[in-house]
Design an enzyme around this catalytic site. Structure first.
Site, PDB file in Angstrom:
ATOM      1  N   LYS A 172       0.865  -1.186   0.000  1.00 47.06           N
ATOM      2  CA  LYS A 172       0.000   0.000   0.000  1.00 47.06           C
ATOM      3  C   LYS A 172       0.897   1.230   0.000  1.00 47.06           C
ATOM      4  O   LYS A 172       1.991   1.190   0.559  1.00 47.06           O
ATOM      5  CB  LYS A 172      -0.882   0.020   1.250  1.00 47.06           C
ATOM      6  CG  LYS A 172      -1.868  -1.123   1.299  1.00 47.06           C
ATOM      7  CD  LYS A 172      -2.736  -1.012   2.534  1.00 47.06           C
ATOM      8  CE  LYS A 172      -3.576  -2.256   2.709  1.00 47.06           C
ATOM      9  NZ  LYS A 172      -3.890  -2.544   4.094  1.00 47.06           N
ATOM     10  N   ARG A 207       6.661   1.593   6.693  1.00 54.34           N
ATOM     11  CA  ARG A 207       6.172   0.885   7.878  1.00 54.34           C
ATOM     12  C   ARG A 207       6.953  -0.414   8.034  1.00 54.34           C
ATOM     13  O   ARG A 207       7.187  -1.138   7.058  1.00 54.34           O
ATOM     14  CB  ARG A 207       4.698   0.565   7.733  1.00 54.34           C
ATOM     15  CG  ARG A 207       4.204  -0.218   8.932  1.00 54.34           C
ATOM     16  CD  ARG A 207       2.873  -0.875   8.670  1.00 54.34           C
ATOM     17  NE  ARG A 207       2.565  -1.779   9.759  1.00 54.34           N
ATOM     18  CZ  ARG A 207       1.849  -2.885   9.621  1.00 54.34           C
ATOM     19  NH1 ARG A 207       1.378  -3.229   8.452  1.00 54.34           N
ATOM     20  NH2 ARG A 207       1.620  -3.662  10.653  1.00 54.34           N
ATOM     21  N   HIS A 262       0.976  -3.798  15.374  1.00 58.93           N
ATOM     22  CA  HIS A 262      -0.107  -2.817  15.169  1.00 58.93           C
ATOM     23  C   HIS A 262       0.164  -1.495  15.899  1.00 58.93           C
ATOM     24  O   HIS A 262      -0.756  -0.712  16.152  1.00 58.93           O
ATOM     25  CB  HIS A 262      -1.477  -3.359  15.645  1.00 58.93           C
ATOM     26  CG  HIS A 262      -1.986  -4.508  14.836  1.00 58.93           C
ATOM     27  ND1 HIS A 262      -2.660  -5.583  15.405  1.00 58.93           N
ATOM     28  CD2 HIS A 262      -1.919  -4.780  13.518  1.00 58.93           C
ATOM     29  CE1 HIS A 262      -2.989  -6.444  14.462  1.00 58.93           C
ATOM     30  NE2 HIS A 262      -2.545  -5.984  13.304  1.00 58.93           N
ATOM     31  N   HIS A 286      -7.563  -3.646  18.182  1.00 62.62           N
ATOM     32  CA  HIS A 286      -7.362  -3.570  16.732  1.00 62.62           C
ATOM     33  C   HIS A 286      -7.763  -4.930  16.155  1.00 62.62           C
ATOM     34  O   HIS A 286      -7.000  -5.905  16.217  1.00 62.62           O
ATOM     35  CB  HIS A 286      -5.906  -3.243  16.401  1.00 62.62           C
ATOM     36  CG  HIS A 286      -5.650  -3.200  14.926  1.00 62.62           C
ATOM     37  ND1 HIS A 286      -5.362  -2.033  14.249  1.00 62.62           N
ATOM     38  CD2 HIS A 286      -5.679  -4.175  13.986  1.00 62.62           C
ATOM     39  CE1 HIS A 286      -5.229  -2.301  12.966  1.00 62.62           C
ATOM     40  NE2 HIS A 286      -5.405  -3.606  12.779  1.00 62.62           N
ATOM     41  N   GLY A 303      -5.314  -9.519  11.049  1.00 59.63           N
ATOM     42  CA  GLY A 303      -4.462  -9.693  12.235  1.00 59.63           C
ATOM     43  C   GLY A 303      -5.163  -8.968  13.363  1.00 59.63           C
ATOM     44  O   GLY A 303      -5.669  -7.863  13.154  1.00 59.63           O
ATOM     45  N   ARG A 363      -3.999 -16.987  12.460  1.00 55.93           N
ATOM     46  CA  ARG A 363      -2.938 -17.239  13.446  1.00 55.93           C
ATOM     47  C   ARG A 363      -3.518 -17.769  14.750  1.00 55.93           C
ATOM     48  O   ARG A 363      -4.611 -17.372  15.157  1.00 55.93           O
ATOM     49  CB  ARG A 363      -2.163 -15.941  13.728  1.00 55.93           C
ATOM     50  CG  ARG A 363      -1.648 -15.299  12.458  1.00 55.93           C
ATOM     51  CD  ARG A 363      -0.954 -13.980  12.738  1.00 55.93           C
ATOM     52  NE  ARG A 363      -0.868 -13.193  11.520  1.00 55.93           N
ATOM     53  CZ  ARG A 363      -0.883 -11.865  11.475  1.00 55.93           C
ATOM     54  NH1 ARG A 363      -0.942 -11.155  12.592  1.00 55.93           N
ATOM     55  NH2 ARG A 363      -0.819 -11.233  10.318  1.00 55.93           N
ATOM     56  N   MET A 378     -14.142 -12.540   8.267  1.00 57.95           N
ATOM     57  CA  MET A 378     -15.304 -12.445   9.154  1.00 57.95           C
ATOM     58  C   MET A 378     -16.618 -12.402   8.378  1.00 57.95           C
ATOM     59  O   MET A 378     -17.635 -12.932   8.822  1.00 57.95           O
ATOM     60  CB  MET A 378     -15.140 -11.211  10.045  1.00 57.95           C
ATOM     61  CG  MET A 378     -16.153 -11.088  11.146  1.00 57.95           C
ATOM     62  SD  MET A 378     -16.184 -12.539  12.229  1.00 57.95           S
ATOM     63  CE  MET A 378     -15.081 -12.060  13.533  1.00 57.95           C
ATOM     64  N   GLY A 395     -13.313  -4.476  13.768  1.00 56.92           N
ATOM     65  CA  GLY A 395     -13.706  -3.504  14.801  1.00 56.92           C
ATOM     66  C   GLY A 395     -14.570  -2.385  14.249  1.00 56.92           C
ATOM     67  O   GLY A 395     -15.490  -1.900  14.909  1.00 56.92           O
TER      68      GLY A 395
END
Ligand code: AMP
Length: 398
Positions: free
Chosen positions: A17, A91, A179, A202, A206, A235, A285, A334
């Site tokens: 990204k 990042r 995170h 978070h 993940g 995980r 999900m 979330g």
């Protein structure tokens, strides 16, 4: 400081990204954002949107590897259609025990961080590859590393130290968390009134959860690697080490050597477990909710386990913080999974956590606590790119 175009690069195991911001005194203006996604699959996507969401690039290229993917990004950024970056922020999940501060990237720094690939095995290889390519392809442009582990550097030793023999602790094995840039962005967005006792969950593909006192991290669920903590899409999260030994011995019966056995165990623990492993269906999900709607018991169990581990961590954190002022949900689940937020909060009323079903019936930023709730419950999307830009601006000033 005069106006500066700053490029943010954020690589995942199958995506890169990126976003460009204009940094001007206190102002940060997004110019565009984009991604190459589906690296190594037949579903490659390459898109760039301007700040209003308008598509500037929308392609479905073949992306056999990260080299082709990053070359596509670099060539597009150098095409003359976009401003040339004056600085680049990368990042990085974890730089290992010797690289704990965000800083200027040099070839020697990349070599040092690469020694600790095992601490974020799904993330570090592509991140260090892109850092090296970025130094080569954007000569003269300063590149800075922004670590997820930076936010967690305030955790006390009792939290970071692992209950293992000293010889392994001396190799840098400890809790680093992940995170961190997302957590940092939530604290940033809550300023100037950051609550004293804060929990941020978070919940994405993940998933992790952190306890934050006066804006500083005191505990986080992920450990040495992003595989620890609460269960994630693929995980295990924290698990009895005996389970890993059992699986390792099974794998070793057919593996040709120890390295192959270790790689296979890593695949089981990081790519085949979690929501995917329990549901035997999907790590996503949305798929699990659809399956639950059709009466799928394994999907129900997977989501129940996810919720149960989150509730246990929240309970532990309330004890650790000595109370709670605010609970924040962030990440794809979330922000969007209304049922998950309701399930997590249901049963935590004794901790002062009371969700309002009407207010919770939203996707995106909202306050969702009931008037009777002692704890404020909020949904806040992360702003990770902005945090990386802020660090780059600060480091340029240094
Ligand atoms: P992230 O890693 O933060 O992008 O989050 C990915 C996760 O968010 C996946 O499990 C998605 O299924 C979940 N997610 C995204 N949108 C929705 C939605 N509308 N409802 C439920 N879950 C969602």
């Amino acid at each position: 400081m005069s106006s500066l175009p700053i490029l943010v690069l954020n690589s995942g195991s199958s995506s890169i990204k990126f976003a460009m911001y204009q940094a001007d005194y206190g102002e940060r203006t997004k110019i565009f954002e984009g991604a190459v996604d589906g690296i190594g699959t037949d579903n490659g996507k390459f898109w760039i949107n301007d700040a209003t969401g308008q598509k500037l690039v929308d392609q479905t290229p073949h992306l056999p590897n990260r080299s082709v993917a990053f070359s596509l990004v670099e060539k597009t950024l150098h095409s003359g259609q976009f401003p040339a970056p004056k600085a680049i922020g990368h990042r990085m999940v974890c730089g290992g025990p010797t690289v704990l501060e965000n800083q200027l990237i040099t070839p020697a720094l990349i070599d040092e961080m690469e020694k600790y690939t095992a601490f974020a095995p799904l993330h570090t290889p592509i991140a260090v590859y892109i850092m090296r390519e970025s130094l080569r392809l954007f000569p003269g442009v300063p590149n800075f590393v922004c670590l997820d582990s930076y936010f967690h550097r305030t955790m006390p030793e009792v939290v970071t130290h692992m209950p293992i023999p000293e010889e392994y602790s001396a190799m840098g094995v400890r809790r680093f968390g992940a995170h961190g840039i997302s957590y940092e962005s939530i604290v940033y967005q809550l300023q100037p009134t950051v609550p004293e006792k804060l929990i941020v969950a978070h919940l994405g593909n993940g998933a992790s959860i952190s306890a934050i006192r006066k804006g500083a991290c005191v505990d986080t669920s992920m450990g040495l690697t992003p595989t620890g903590g609460i269960i994630s899409g693929t995980r295990t999260g924290d698990i009895d080490p005996g389970v890993l030994l059992f699986i390792l011995r099974k794998i070793a019966e057919t593996a040709s050597d120890a390295s192959e056995a270790a790689d296979k165990l890593e695949t089981v623990a990081s790519k085949k477990a979690g929501l995917l492993g329990v549901s035997d269906l999907s790590n996503d999900m949305r798929d699990l909710r659809e399956a639950i709607g059709k009466g799928n018991a394994k999907a129900r169990l997977a989501v129940d386990k996810f919720v149960w581990t989150i509730q246990k961590w929240i309970g532990g954190y309330v004890a650790e913080l000595g109370g709670l002022d605010m609970l924040v949900f962030t990440g794809g689940i979330g922000e969007n999974d209304i049922a998950c937020r309701a399930e997590v909060c249901t049963g935590l009323e004794a901790l002062g956590i009371v969700i309002d079903p009407e207010r919770n019936n939203v996707r995106g930023e909202a306050t969702i606590s009931a008037d009777t709730s002692r704890v404020e419950i909020r949904v806040i999307p992360p702003a990770e790119d902005l945090i990386i830009v802020n660090h780059v601006v600060r480091l340029l000033g240094d």
